[in-house]
Design an enzyme around this catalytic site. Structure first.
Site, PDB file in Angstrom:
ATOM      1  N   HIS A  71       0.841  -1.208   0.000  1.00  0.00           N
ATOM      2  CA  HIS A  71       0.000   0.000   0.000  1.00  0.00           C
ATOM      3  C   HIS A  71       0.871   1.251   0.000  1.00  0.00           C
ATOM      4  CE1 HIS A  71      -3.375   2.446   2.165  1.00  0.00           C
ATOM      5  NE2 HIS A  71      -3.362   2.668   0.865  1.00  0.00           N
ATOM      6  N   GLU A  98       2.141   1.903  -3.452  1.00  0.00           N
ATOM      7  CA  GLU A  98       1.064   2.459  -4.282  1.00  0.00           C
ATOM      8  C   GLU A  98       0.976   3.978  -4.093  1.00  0.00           C
ATOM      9  OE1 GLU A  98      -3.218   3.594  -3.478  1.00  0.00           O
ATOM     10  OE2 GLU A  98      -3.068   1.438  -3.099  1.00  0.00           O
ATOM     11  N   HIS A  99       1.091   4.441  -2.838  1.00  0.00           N
ATOM     12  CA  HIS A  99       1.048   5.877  -2.566  1.00  0.00           C
ATOM     13  C   HIS A  99       2.248   6.591  -3.185  1.00  0.00           C
ATOM     14  CE1 HIS A  99      -2.110   6.830   0.622  1.00  0.00           C
ATOM     15  NE2 HIS A  99      -2.362   5.584   0.257  1.00  0.00           N
ATOM     16  N   GLU A 150      -4.486   7.466   7.759  1.00  0.00           N
ATOM     17  CA  GLU A 150      -5.474   6.510   7.257  1.00  0.00           C
ATOM     18  C   GLU A 150      -5.644   5.357   8.233  1.00  0.00           C
ATOM     19  OE1 GLU A 150      -4.870   5.042   3.357  1.00  0.00           O
ATOM     20  OE2 GLU A 150      -4.870   7.015   2.405  1.00  0.00           O
TER      21      GLU A 150
END
Length: 809
Positions: free
Chosen positions: A53, A56-57, A134
């Protein structure tokens, strides 16, 4: 009606190993690309949860060739498109949609960011804080934690039981071992052998293939890497477990060693499990008072494994006993049926839905590479799944297969002109009082059939608005929507998105999609909405809470209307109703059929256009209660006047603000991960909408940050060189050309234009007005925005901070 798109895309593997799916969809006005990497959160080293993740950022932080303000996200925003990414257990997806003329440049940026990601340590530290925010929101979200708890019955050794969210502790950015793991993961999986690129657009297959080849030439060439197969889902011999909670029962089936076609088989099974029609499982449970709702879906699928989740929402004080046995009984009944009729209807509804899907929806569906229906091998897989679940053939329940969806049937021929229901051509020339009354009502109907959109396409849109003397109570509105649920599902399967909602003292019925079924759907809807017993249906179950910023967005339209008393008297509300409407894109045949239905619309014609809501120069603050401890805020800044030139200037200003606002509040100040600015039209009122959700910065401070950003806008506008200003203005105007707007987008703008009192050629005038907006006009709009000449309306989940803000309910 034009032919629907072919259900299957062209699929091939390029010489460099990149797998591509290409869909030529000539009716689309936009293009989309979806890139799937066959690697996700379960493929990272155990020492570094969240690494997939995190990567991906990092992909969106810009490259040497395209800095962040010129990268994919900023480029897509400038051209009015959509872009996002998602990391799942075994896949990572990047997807975007753009107007056709900008698509090649967007795809070029996607390839560059995947091939040359920015790995600067300072950037990594900043982005890790975003992921940590998040993580905090996720850990405090009741729905997310409930979803996590569903996995408690699985084997501890299965990766589904592990921690994969990623946070400040698990992403050890400074450590060399973490940096090496990040590079190893990227090099292992971000190469052609691990990727599937899906392209959709009106271009020919040859043109799409050239785009795919150009993309593939930038990506590192590689071979397919085998992802490690997980351990069995459950440690023992059992393959199912259940969990009970307040008003809910969750049944989970852990399925191992499934055949290859099990995903399509599970989709088929879940579709019919979720069907609420008489004779089905949910209908029987409702009749017995045991359950109010049922939702079946696959939570996880990979390497022959699947986790099937069936959630039952229970009435208050209702026991969960016996529901599992009835499920098994229904499964036994279902396993014994001849599925040919269900397969035909399922294939038809999937084709209908595909026919009204956007380019982005089609691209994402194609990246899944699933069948559109249930194939013969899918039938074999379904039988195997039912056997694993334990469906037996000695069922006892009063089950029956669902009645066919009436809106999926071929459309009947349009009624003969001049005839009413029950007449034949033998009656032509005969006039009845009922026919005269029907014709008279159509002649003075407040429904406007817009000629602004072409009438030779398959799609259309209908808007019906009622203004009431009182606002419908929440209980009444909920019950009305529940009564429409079955109709909404049938309509959706037939290619029509149907909704009926309330804002203040207004009801809005909206249909978009395939126009042919719309008259029949509207006729059914009006019958359900005006039946006295509609107000007597069962209360709907509690719905899961949304994240705070989404809660604010949901109620914003309510707060843009004047406060009125509430009423639960359905008959009185209809008696006071005044209605108006707009239909766009209709063929002559559909318009004729719709005219007959419109004669039965309840209420009286709205003869005078209601004025657009205005708050002038006020600073209004509404406090909305949310369950989350995070701080959320929306600031809506309406235009100072209703002039088209003002709207054009506001649109250009919003267009220029999107990337700088995101860059300032999210990247530089790191206030939160939910940061956006956009142009919105609400009840015909155009305005700038700015939103922020933050885990630690209170709403009063968020407003100050927004004010500081707005105060810097004059300098931002002045700093634009002339060529950049002209290019940005042209890019915005192009978004509203007839070649770029989809039928649904154009219909929504026409409806908002009608509410604002715009002329019928609004869609032609708007891009011209944008191109006439010079720098001086834009700076004047900035000044009116900063001075709040049109007013500022703030929604937040904390109280108003004081002057100049005025607290309102």
């Amino acid at each position: 009606m034009p032919a629907l798109n072919h259900p299957r895309p062209h699929t091939e593997t390029l010489a460099n190993g990149l797998r591509v799916t290409l869909r030529h969809a000539p009716d689309l006005k936009r293009c989309a690309g979806a890139l799937r990497v066959a690697a996700g959160s379960h493929d990272v080293p155990l020492a570094w949860p969240g690494l997939a993740h995190f990567l991906e950022h990092l992909m969106f932080l810009g490259t040497e060739r395209f800095a962040a303000d010129r990268g994919l996200m900023a480029f897509v925003q400038r051209h009015g498109g959509q872009v996002n990414a998602q990391t799942c257990e075994r896949t990572t997806d990047y997807f975007f949609e753009l107007p056709t003329q900008a698509f090649a440049e967007g795809l070029e940026r996607l390839a560059d960011m995947l091939a040359h990601p920015r790995m600067d340590l300072d950037d990594q530290h900043r982005e890790r804080e975003v992921l940590h925010a998040e993580f905090i929101a996720w850990s405090q979200d009741a729905a997310a934690q409930q979803q996590l708890a569903l996995l408690d019955g699985l084997s501890d050794a299965h990766p589904l039981r592990g921690f994969h969210a990623g946070n400040r502790d698990s992403l050890a950015v400074p450590q060399p071992e973490f940096q090496q793991a990040l590079q190893d993961y990227y090099q292992r999986y971000y190469q052609t052998g691990q990727m599937t690129l899906s392209l959709v657009g009106p271009q020919s297959l040859d043109e799409l293939r050239l785009l795919a080849e150009a993309f593939g030439n930038v990506i590192a060439k590689g071979e397919k890497v085998a992802q490690q197969a997980p351990t069995p889902l459950m440690a023992g011999a059992d393959n199912r477990y259940q969990q009970t909670g307040e008003h809910r029962l969750d049944l989970l089936f852990a399925l191992d060693a499934l055949p290859d076609s099990s995903p399509e088989a599970l989709d088929f099974l879940c579709h019919w499990l979720n069907c609420a029609k008489p004779g089905g499982l949910l209908a029987e449970l409702r009749k017995q008072g045991r359950a109010e709702n049922l939702k079946a879906r696959s939570l996880y699928q990979f390497a022959g494994q699947a986790l099937l989740h069936i959630e039952f929402t229970l009435p208050a004080n209702a026991p969960a006993t016996g529901i599992g046995e009835q499920l098994q009984d229904w499964l036994g009944f279902f396993a014994r049926q001849d599925w040919r009729g269900l397969r035909e209807e399922y294939a038809a509804l999937r084709k209908r839905q595909q026919g009204v899907s956007s380019a982005l929806q089609l691209a994402r569906q194609d990246s899944e590479e699933r069948e559109t229906g249930l194939s013969e091998v899918g039938v074999t897989a379904l039988k195997a799944i039912l056997e694993i679940i334990g469906a037996v053939d000695n069922f006892t329940g009063p089950w029956q297969l669902p009645a066919p969806n009436p809106f999926l049937q071929s459309e009947a021929a349009a009624p003969n002109a001049g005839l009413i229901r029950g007449q034949t051509s033998a009656h032509r020339g005969l006039r009845t009082f009922a026919q005269d009354r029907s014709r008279s009502r159509r002649e003075r109907s407040p429904m406007q059939f817009s000629q602004a959109l072409p009438d030779n396409t398959a799609q259309g849109a209908v808007y019906l608005r009622w203004c009431l003397e009182a606002a419908p109570g929440a209980s009444l509105q909920s019950r009305l929507e529940d009564n429409l649920q079955a109709l909404r599902e049938d309509a959706g399967q037939a290619g029509v998105d149907f909704s009926f909602g309330a804002s203040g003292n207004q009801w809005l019925l909206k249909m978009t999609g395939l126009q042919a079924p719309m008259p029949s759907i509207l006729e059914h809807a009006l019958g359900l909405l005006t039946q006295p017993e509609a107000a007597l249906s069962q209360l709907s179950p509690a719905r899961p809470a949304l994240m705070p910023i989404r809660q604010l967005l949901k109620v914003l339209p309510d707060h843009c209307l004047e406060l009125t008393p509430e009423s639960d008297n359905l008959a009185q509300l209809w008696a006071s109703a005044r209605w108006t409407g707009l239909a766009s894109g209709f063929s002559t045949q559909t318009q004729t059929a719709m005219g007959l239905v419109l004669s039965r619309v309840p209420g009286t014609a709205e003869t005078q256009q209601a004025p657009t809501p205005s708050i002038h120069a006020q600073h209004l603050w509404s406090t909305i209660e949310t369950e989350s401890s995070e701080h959320a805020l929306l600031l809506f800044c309406p235009t100072a006047t209703q002039e088209l030139a003002d709207e054009a200037a506001w649109r250009l200003l919003a267009h220029l603000c999107q990337t700088p606002f995101y860059q300032r509040l999210r990247v530089e100040l790191q206030l939160g991960y939910a940061v956006f600015s956009a142009l919105r039209q609400i009840h015909g009122q155009t305005g700038m909408l700015l939103g922020v959700q933050s885990p630690n910065v209170v709403a009063a401070e968020l407003v100050q940050h927004i004010e500081q950003f707005l105060s810097a806008l004059p300098a931002l506008v002045q700093a634009l060189d002339e060529n950049a200003f002209i290019a940005q203005r042209q890019a915005l105007a192009d978004q509203f050309s007839s070649a770029a707007l989809t039928t649904i987008q154009a219909a929504e703008m026409l409806w908002q234009g009608k509410l604002a009192g715009r002329p019928s050629d609004y869609l032609m005038q708007l891009p011209q007005a944008i191109l006439l907006t010079d720098r001086a006009a834009l700076l004047a709009a900035v000044e009116r925005l900063i001075q709040a000449d049109g007013g500022w309306r703030c929604l937040a989940n904390t109280p108003a901070p004081g002057a100049p803000w005025q607290a309102i309910k």
